[in-house]
Motif scaffolding. Structure first.
Motif, PDB file in Angstrom:
ATOM      1  N   PRO A 208      10.605  -5.153  -1.669  1.00 54.80           N
ATOM      2  CA  PRO A 208       9.547  -5.495  -2.629  1.00 54.80           C
ATOM      3  C   PRO A 208       8.380  -4.517  -2.534  1.00 54.80           C
ATOM      4  CG  PRO A 208       9.517  -7.010  -0.772  1.00 54.80           C
ATOM      5  CD  PRO A 208      10.755  -6.177  -0.618  1.00 54.80           C
ATOM      6  N   ARG A 209       7.669  -4.402  -3.616  1.00 51.41           N
ATOM      7  CA  ARG A 209       6.470  -3.544  -3.636  1.00 51.41           C
ATOM      8  C   ARG A 209       5.393  -4.149  -2.743  1.00 51.41           C
ATOM      9  NH1 ARG A 209       5.330  -0.076  -8.330  1.00 51.41           N
ATOM     10  NH2 ARG A 209       3.179  -0.418  -7.694  1.00 51.41           N
ATOM     11  N   PRO A 210       4.630  -3.323  -2.036  1.00 53.92           N
ATOM     12  CA  PRO A 210       3.546  -3.866  -1.218  1.00 53.92           C
ATOM     13  C   PRO A 210       2.439  -4.504  -2.045  1.00 53.92           C
ATOM     14  CG  PRO A 210       3.512  -1.459  -1.206  1.00 53.92           C
ATOM     15  CD  PRO A 210       4.799  -1.867  -1.839  1.00 53.92           C
ATOM     16  N   ASP A 211       2.295  -4.082  -3.306  1.00 52.46           N
ATOM     17  CA  ASP A 211       1.272  -4.681  -4.168  1.00 52.46           C
ATOM     18  C   ASP A 211       1.862  -5.699  -5.142  1.00 52.46           C
ATOM     19  OD1 ASP A 211       2.675  -2.975  -5.805  1.00 52.46           O
ATOM     20  OD2 ASP A 211       0.976  -1.704  -6.344  1.00 52.46           O
ATOM     21  N   GLY A 212       3.155  -5.964  -5.039  1.00 56.74           N
ATOM     22  CA  GLY A 212       3.817  -6.810  -6.019  1.00 56.74           C
ATOM     23  C   GLY A 212       3.322  -8.236  -6.050  1.00 56.74           C
ATOM     24  N   ALA A 213       3.253  -8.881  -4.880  1.00 56.58           N
ATOM     25  CA  ALA A 213       2.824 -10.279  -4.845  1.00 56.58           C
ATOM     26  C   ALA A 213       1.397 -10.431  -5.349  1.00 56.58           C
ATOM     27  CB  ALA A 213       2.956 -10.828  -3.423  1.00 56.58           C
ATOM     28  N   ALA A 214       0.515  -9.505  -4.941  1.00 51.27           N
ATOM     29  CA  ALA A 214      -0.884  -9.591  -5.372  1.00 51.27           C
ATOM     30  C   ALA A 214      -0.998  -9.469  -6.890  1.00 51.27           C
ATOM     31  CB  ALA A 214      -1.705  -8.505  -4.681  1.00 51.27           C
ATOM     32  N   LYS A 215      -0.197  -8.607  -7.497  1.00 50.17           N
ATOM     33  CA  LYS A 215      -0.252  -8.450  -8.951  1.00 50.17           C
ATOM     34  C   LYS A 215       0.264  -9.699  -9.650  1.00 50.17           C
ATOM     35  CE  LYS A 215      -0.141  -3.408  -9.189  1.00 50.17           C
ATOM     36  NZ  LYS A 215       0.632  -2.182  -9.502  1.00 50.17           N
ATOM     37  N   VAL A 216       1.355 -10.251  -9.153  1.00 53.49           N
ATOM     38  CA  VAL A 216       1.918 -11.446  -9.776  1.00 53.49           C
ATOM     39  C   VAL A 216       0.964 -12.629  -9.667  1.00 53.49           C
ATOM     40  CG1 VAL A 216       3.770 -13.147  -9.585  1.00 53.49           C
ATOM     41  CG2 VAL A 216       4.317 -10.721  -9.483  1.00 53.49           C
ATOM     42  N   LEU A 217       0.265 -12.724  -8.540  1.00 60.26           N
ATOM     43  CA  LEU A 217      -0.636 -13.852  -8.305  1.00 60.26           C
ATOM     44  C   LEU A 217      -2.044 -13.616  -8.843  1.00 60.26           C
ATOM     45  CD1 LEU A 217       0.461 -14.641  -4.634  1.00 60.26           C
ATOM     46  CD2 LEU A 217       0.993 -15.982  -6.692  1.00 60.26           C
ATOM     47  N   GLY A 218      -2.282 -12.456  -9.453  1.00 62.45           N
ATOM     48  CA  GLY A 218      -3.601 -12.168 -10.002  1.00 62.45           C
ATOM     49  C   GLY A 218      -4.639 -11.835  -8.956  1.00 62.45           C
TER      50      GLY A 218
END
Length: 756
Positions: free
Chosen positions: A24-34
């Motif tokens: 997974p992308r290291p910034d992926g969760a943060a982007k999905v969660l806003g």
């Protein structure tokens, strides 16, 4: 919003995932969660809000400019004009020809005239309204076809550059000759995050700029020169980027924000509104093209002639490089023994144009692929077979005279694209027809068409540009820290960098250092599909140097020659029966290495457009299936299948995302995306009127990746971001022609083009 003081922890790549896997992308969760910090989300104590006053005219002389009424508005901290620029007045990506603020004349609608900073966005807006400007309107030059002979609108003249590639026998002729004229409208990059940045003065005469960009160090150099400061006093930090696609290669608000921050001694935050964003960045060059193809009776190309004209708008931006691409790639990825390919780019009083995904190759691909279909029809040959007969391969010679030494699996790409099963016939579902939820289509009047196209372009910078990237890798306590100034604009370099480190060093935990100018040398631009190769190469080289240092230390500890310690491709060191990962073998030692990667040299083109000017080429083929409402001219793109040359797949899931997104951008250009100009005015500067494909417009995508490792590339991988956009547009148009029988010669295809 996030205060700068809160941004302390560097991002950590999720554990696991080596080259060939899909971590997974290291910034992926943060982007999905806003929770991801885009550059527009940053703020600082005592910040001011910056706004820009822009010209309402495409061409005019400024006869009077008075900002004092703005300064009288309570809460306004400064109002600046070109007279307040302390350093160089001009900036530019390749040619410094564009003023920081208008210097007595405006050359396009939206050109910055003055900037203000105030304690509230509404106050800044009121300040702009208070500024007094008197213009003497001049007739604008908006027709690129007349620019070369029109009075100059710029001190550097109207013709930015002309490139002609003369190859073989210019008088050669074929048994069959087909001609055609084609045109492409102006496309916008349409990224979701408008231009934004935060400039923070350091109290010692310097400034830190947190900005969404594609090219940190080049931006830094331009900003510092305009501020009249040493480069070291201007520090750029990559802010979260909400899409780019080429438009963030150029400086936009950078100098303005820093000027106001230094003038006021307070942080200045700027973020364009959507309509301002349409005026505040470059676009894809509109083009008109005329082609003549010569072939034998059995369908072998003899000669290609092309005349290409690009509208560069008011300033040069990256036009000198775009026009060179348009000339070099105008004949397509085919064996062409004779060619005369001429491309020019001119200045007009239309909005400036510059880099966009595909960079000159998109325009000419529409031309040369339309011609290949026309030639196939004239010869009575299947369009796929015609392309296969002429497909370029390793060892062939380009129209520039350069021999293709890298991989060139053009035929493989074509066969892969057409090997995908065709989609089933349309169901009796009104929502699946052209027009969708409007339920306008009569099912008996919907026709299906299939079309094909093949495209190619260069990777990395060309024509003798000194292209390099630097990365630093530190191995400490089993953790690898990778620092590189490559701008992460969504393409996934942050994932690739961690995969390379895990693979070579055998680590699980990878920390990504900040992308900035103060602590690491340049990584170049996140453009030209170059970061996987260039910055990936720098990370690979630095990791290998760290691994070699650990290997030497192991040999010393074990009392054996260095050659007795082997390093395996999966990050292990082996000596006899002993083995350990590089990370474990480093023990408590901290090892750090910095590496600068350069590709093989390239050379400028000569006066005949000849020279070894490219490092490597990348190819893709597309097959599009469309349904067309013959009565209303509405188009539904049902499916796009592709075969794409990738060298080696480093991150399968990420690669699929690049291909799906790039194809959708090509679909948008084919059937809906266009900036509508009227006498130099942009008539549709919003996502209400500038249409981009939505989820409901997205076709099914079928992709096959051709993995033939490229010599010299890290892990054999080629950049993959641009090819999906290059030939998907002409494939869709070819399918529309097949469905309707209408000889479409312009994109985007509009309903009235099909129904008359």
């Amino acid at each position: 919003m996030t205060d700068l003081a809160d941004r302390t922890a560097p991002p950590v790549a999720p554990p696991g995932g080596r080259v060939g896997e899909s971590p997974p992308r290291p910034d992926g969760a943060a982007k999905v969660l806003g929770r991801f910090d885009f550059s527009s989300d940053l703020h600082a104590d005592r910040e001011l809000f910056g706004r820009t006053l822009r010209s309402p005219h495409p061409h005019a002389r400024i006869t009077h400019l008075d900002v004092s009424p703005a300064l009288a508005v309570p809460g306004v901290a400064c109002a600046l004009t070109v007279a307040d620029v302390p350093g160089e007045l001009l900036f530019g990506l390749i040619q410094r020809d564009q003023p920081v603020l208008a210097d007595g004349v405006v050359r396009y609608v939206g050109e910055p005239v003055a900037v203000v900073a105030a304690d509230h966005p509404e106050t800044a807006r009121l300040a702009l309204e208070a500024i007094v400007v008197t213009y003497e309107v001049v007739d604008p030059l908006v027709d690129a076809a007349t620019a070369a002979t029109a009075p100059p609108i710029h001190p550097d003249g109207n013709v930015v550059r002309t490139v002609t590639c003369r190859h073989g026998d210019p008088d050669a002729t074929g048994d069959v000759v087909v001609e055609g004229s084609y045109a492409m409208g102006m496309q916008d990059q349409a990224f979701m995050g408008p231009e934004s940045g935060l400039a923070v003065p350091d109290g010692e005469g310097g400034v830190d700029l947190h900005v969404a960009t594609q090219f940190l160090h080049h931006d830094r150099d331009q900003v510092a020169d305009c501020l009249g400061l040493p480069h070291a006093q201007v520090r750029l930090h990559l802010g979260g980027v909400g899409g780019a696609f080429g438009a963030r290669e150029d400086v936009s608000l950078h100098v303005h924000a820093c000027l106001m921050a230094l003038r006021t001694g307070r942080p200045v935050r700027m973020s364009y509104l959507r309509d301002e964003s349409f005026l505040g960045h470059v676009h894809r060059h509109p083009a008109v093209m005329h082609y003549r193809h010569h072939a034998t009776q059995d369908g072998v190309l003899v000669k290609v002639e092309a005349e290409v004209l690009l509208d560069g708008g008011a300033y040069a931006s990256s036009s000198p490089a775009v026009v060179a691409n348009a000339a070099r790639f105008a004949a397509g990825p085919y064996k062409v023994p004779n060619a005369v390919l001429r491309a020019s780019v001119v200045r007009t009083n239309n909005p400036p144009c510059g880099a966009m995904r595909g960079f000159g190759a998109v325009q000419v691909c529409f031309g040369h692929e339309s011609q290949m279909d026309k030639l196939a029809a004239a010869l009575g040959i299947d369009p796929v077979e015609l392309r296969l007969r002429n497909a370029m391969a390793t060892g062939d010679v380009l129209p520039t005279g350069q021999v293709v030494t890298g991989t060139a699996p053009v035929a493989e790409c074509i066969r892969a694209a057409v090997a995908h099963p065709l989609p089933p016939p349309a169901l009796d579902d009104a929502l699946a027809r052209p027009g969708g939820a409007g339920r306008t289509a009569d099912g008996t009047r919907v026709r299906r068409g299939i079309g094909y196209a093949v495209g190619f372009k260069n990777l990395m910078f060309s024509e003798g540009v000194d292209d390099s990237s630097t990365a630093r890798v530190r191995l400490e306590g089993g953790v690898a820290t990778v620092t590189c100034a490559a701008a992460e604009v969504g393409q996934g370099f942050v994932t690739i960098a961690a995969q390379i480190a895990r693979t070579i060093l055998g680590v699980d935990k990878v920390v990504l250092g900040p992308a900035e100018t103060a602590t690491i040398d340049s990584a170049g631009s996140s453009s030209a599909s170059r970061q996987t190769w260039m910055s990936g190469g720098a990370v690979e080289q630095a990791c290998l140097e760290v691994a070699e240092a650990v290997r030497a230390a192991v040999a010393d500890r074990r009392g054996v020659p260095v050659d007795a310690v082997a390093r395996t491709p999966d990050g292990l060191l082996v000596e006899g029966a002993w083995s350990a990962t590089v990370a474990d073998a480093a023990d408590a030692e901290t090892i750090e290495r910095t590496a600068t990667y350069r590709h093989a040299p390239t050379y400028p083109l000569d006066d005949d457009g000849q020279g070894d000017c490219d490092v490597s080429l990348v190819f893709a083929a597309h097959r599009a299936v469309v349904d067309v409402d013959l009565d209303l001219g509405l188009v539904r793109v049902v499916e796009v299948a592709t075969g794409q040359d990738v060298g080696k797949v480093l991150h399968p899931l990420q690669l699929v995302g690049q291909v799906e997104g790039g194809i959708l951008q090509g679909v948008g250009l084919a059937v809906m995306e266009e900036i509508v100009l009227d006498g130099g005015l942009v008539r549709n500067p919003s996502f209400t009127d500038y249409l981009i494909p939505t989820f409901l417009d997205a076709p099914d995508v079928r992709a096959t990746f051709i993995e033939i490792p490229e010599p010299g590339a890290p892990f054999g991988a080629k950049g993959a971001g641009e090819p999906p956009t290059i030939s998907s547009t002409p494939a869709v148009v070819a399918a529309i022609r097949a469905a309707t029988g209408v000889d479409v010669t312009r994109v985007p295809v509009r309903p009235w083009d099909l129904v008359g």
